[in-house]
Scaffold this motif. Sequence first.
Motif, short mmCIF file in Angstrom:
data_model
loop_
_atom_site.label_atom_id
_atom_site.label_comp_id
_atom_site.label_asym_id
_atom_site.label_seq_id
_atom_site.Cartn_x
_atom_site.Cartn_y
_atom_site.Cartn_z
N LEU A 132 8.18 7.50 -11.48
CA LEU A 132 8.24 8.58 -10.49
C LEU A 132 7.26 8.31 -9.35
O LEU A 132 7.57 8.58 -8.18
N ALA A 133 6.07 7.77 -9.67
CA ALA A 133 5.11 7.49 -8.61
C ALA A 133 5.66 6.41 -7.67
O ALA A 133 5.53 6.52 -6.45
N LEU A 134 6.31 5.38 -8.25
CA LEU A 134 6.89 4.33 -7.41
C LEU A 134 7.95 4.91 -6.48
O LEU A 134 8.02 4.56 -5.30
N GLU A 135 8.76 5.82 -7.02
CA GLU A 135 9.80 6.42 -6.17
C GLU A 135 9.20 7.35 -5.14
O GLU A 135 9.70 7.48 -4.03
N LEU A 136 8.11 8.01 -5.51
CA LEU A 136 7.44 8.91 -4.56
C LEU A 136 6.91 8.12 -3.37
O LEU A 136 6.83 8.63 -2.26
N VAL A 137 6.56 6.87 -3.60
CA VAL A 137 6.15 6.03 -2.47
C VAL A 137 7.36 5.62 -1.66
O VAL A 137 7.35 5.66 -0.43
N THR A 254 1.16 -0.30 -3.61
CA THR A 254 1.83 0.24 -4.79
C THR A 254 2.25 -0.87 -5.73
O THR A 254 2.01 -0.80 -6.94
N GLY A 255 2.91 -1.88 -5.17
CA GLY A 255 3.45 -2.95 -5.98
C GLY A 255 2.35 -3.66 -6.75
O GLY A 255 2.48 -3.91 -7.95
N PHE A 256 1.24 -3.98 -6.07
CA PHE A 256 0.19 -4.73 -6.77
C PHE A 256 -0.49 -3.88 -7.82
O PHE A 256 -0.76 -4.36 -8.93
#
Lengths: 535, 247
Positions: A132-137, A254-256
């Motif tokens: 969800l955090a990845l999608e929020l970004v 985010t990715g790292f």
Amino acid sequence: MTTNINGMCPEIIMICGALIVMLMGLSRNDTVRRSTLGVAVASLILAFIAALRIGGIGTSAGWTLWPLATYDTLLASGVGILTILCSAGMPFGNEPEKPDRNYRGEYFALMLTSLAGVSMIGKTTNLIWLFLALELVSIPTYIMVATGRSNTPAQEAGIKYFFLGALSAAIYLFGFSYLYGFAGSTSYVAITAAFHAALATGHLPYVAIIGLIMVVIGIAYKIAAAPLHYYAPDVYQGAATPVTAFLSFAPKATGFFALIMVFNLTGWRLSGGTARVVPDLLIVLAVLTMFVGNVLALLQRNIKRMLAYSSISHSGYMLVGLAVGPFAAGNSPASGISATLFYLGGYSIMTVGAFAALTYMQGKSDAAEDLDDIAGIAGEHPFMAACMAVCLFSLIGMPGTIGFLGKLFIVQSALAGGHAVLAVLVVINAAIAAAYYLRIVAAMYIREPWSPFAVRQSTTLKAGALLGAVLTVFFGIFPALLFHQSNSSAAAVRSLVLNPPAGGIVEPVSRRATGRLLKSPLPAVAPTAAAISKP
Amino acid sequence: MDYALIIATALGAIALYLLLPRGRANMVKLGGLASVLAMGVGITYLIHWTAAAHAGHTGIIENLFFYAFAALALVSAAGVVCHPKPLYAALYFVLMTLAVSGLFIMLMAEFIAVVLIIIYAGAILVTYVFVIMLASQGGQTPAAQYDTNSSDGFMAVFVSFVLLGTVLQAIFCAGPAGFMHSLPAPHAVAHGLGSLEVLGANLYSRYALPLELAGILLTISLVGAVMIARKNEPVAHVLGTGDLPAE
């Protein structure tokens, strides 16, 4: 969720800020609508202070790596302020004289929500939360690309970014589902335990390997690592320049952080047996990404495309640090994780600073993108040209700037980890990269202007570019502050990996417990249903 | 390495490639034959595998519904990508959703099954159909080439079937690295996790934070959808405050 809600304070501040800004954007009063930028910056400053103050809370609480989480939040809110300063006057309208400001509030709200997502990654304790955090970004960035300026290339870029981003989300979600299947739980503690048990037997099951590979590939899209970089030049070019600045920071950070969180689960010990493919994949990605980014950047004349390829190549350098892992070089800044995190901070500051200066130079129409458009701009606007030049020198890795130290640590970590070939490749790529960055500097300082400049006169933008340039030099000379953060994060990762938290599978709330839960607060479930069905 | 699985995957790839809609010669018959062969090999392999795993017990009767739903899901999924008319493709998608939710019910995940039908077959599909109907007005004119032909069919089929083949090999490989030895005990069913009651209690206790996050995510997506869909008018028209000074 074992995390103390106090720990989420910075993210809550950012999201409240986003909601306030969104409502303010609907105001009839133009002054209120203009002050959205100030409110957005203020909420980020508050979040920054909150992150510094709560840093120690709950240090022993379960899984969360507080130093890493604090570094993540500080980076998100700090560089977030830079990207917002960069966005003065966003979104850009078609007619420069009559800007349509309908979406101002929404634009900053999207930015703040995305930053809240970035800041949350380090605090996640569960794969569902991480997803969800990845999608929020990501989701706010799709909208920002499509609406950042009202022309066809921006919409095309938005569509491309959205479809490919959704595909990458599907890929890492697929990976998460396999990791869930492997451990029987989405909680990090349980997955760590499962990896430990499996690695102890020497056989990592294929289900875990497939899951890890899928997660790495899905997230490689977020950091624009080759061969998943194809979208980056088109999207960076199509989006409005402040949005491009945001894209070069938020999804990469985010990715790292997400990759570090995922590899923490495995204990960074995938060197034996069938599991070897995963670290090998990281090395292949790192080498490909460095070369593809730098060689293709040489061919560009469009500055935004050039910076897009440059951001791809910087992902490659950071991947080298990840491939080395946390164990080489012990507690020095040359441990792989520490080097990657330090580089991430430095890269974010210098690249956003460069984009702020570029936004200023591009003028109201946001059109000047070719090298010829900024030829000789140093004569007329020496201040902004100097800011741009400082950021570019740092991107090259000149001594005295943060970029130099970043590359130094990466190379040191590669040597300490026994990856001498990777270290040599990083140095070769730094040399290739100097060529195209110097072309921009040369165009600004040496060539003659061939058309009058129409810059975007804005104090906010000037402040953003100045802040970027000053921080680049400041951290280059006094790196201790940034360094302390990245180093303590890496130390936390190491100690977590060496002494994984005890704890088996976190059982979901069972049926019997549900009965208890439902009984006490909601005594009249059945009668209510009967009452509804009567009439 | 399981040669039967490789053969089934390769046949499936050939079938799908032949069935993909193209402007030129239609290979539907050949593709259909290949797909029947692929499914035949696949099902035979599954039955043999079950028999080997359960001491000669093939379990065809107990698993009859599984085979039926799985075959229906496969055929309709192929229909989604292969049918030249978008509306039919959308309807195949409904069929696939129904078949998959049948599989979920067999796994005792009733809630997921119902949600799948409500959300995909109900909400999302209605939107698809609206979009298709609105986008393809004027039924007399022949559809454009990019609507009827699949682009880059070969690459798509190749990549997806290589992925499928890899995952299948990993699932059915024997030994300690294989799936069947590494999966944890299915405690989800033991705890009644598929039921609505347990799901709700978990959502609002253990997963309260992700639930709130999902709420924020949906809010921001809604705002974004309105931003993209709304016509971009100068602010003076919308708000009636007169001309704005530039910056």
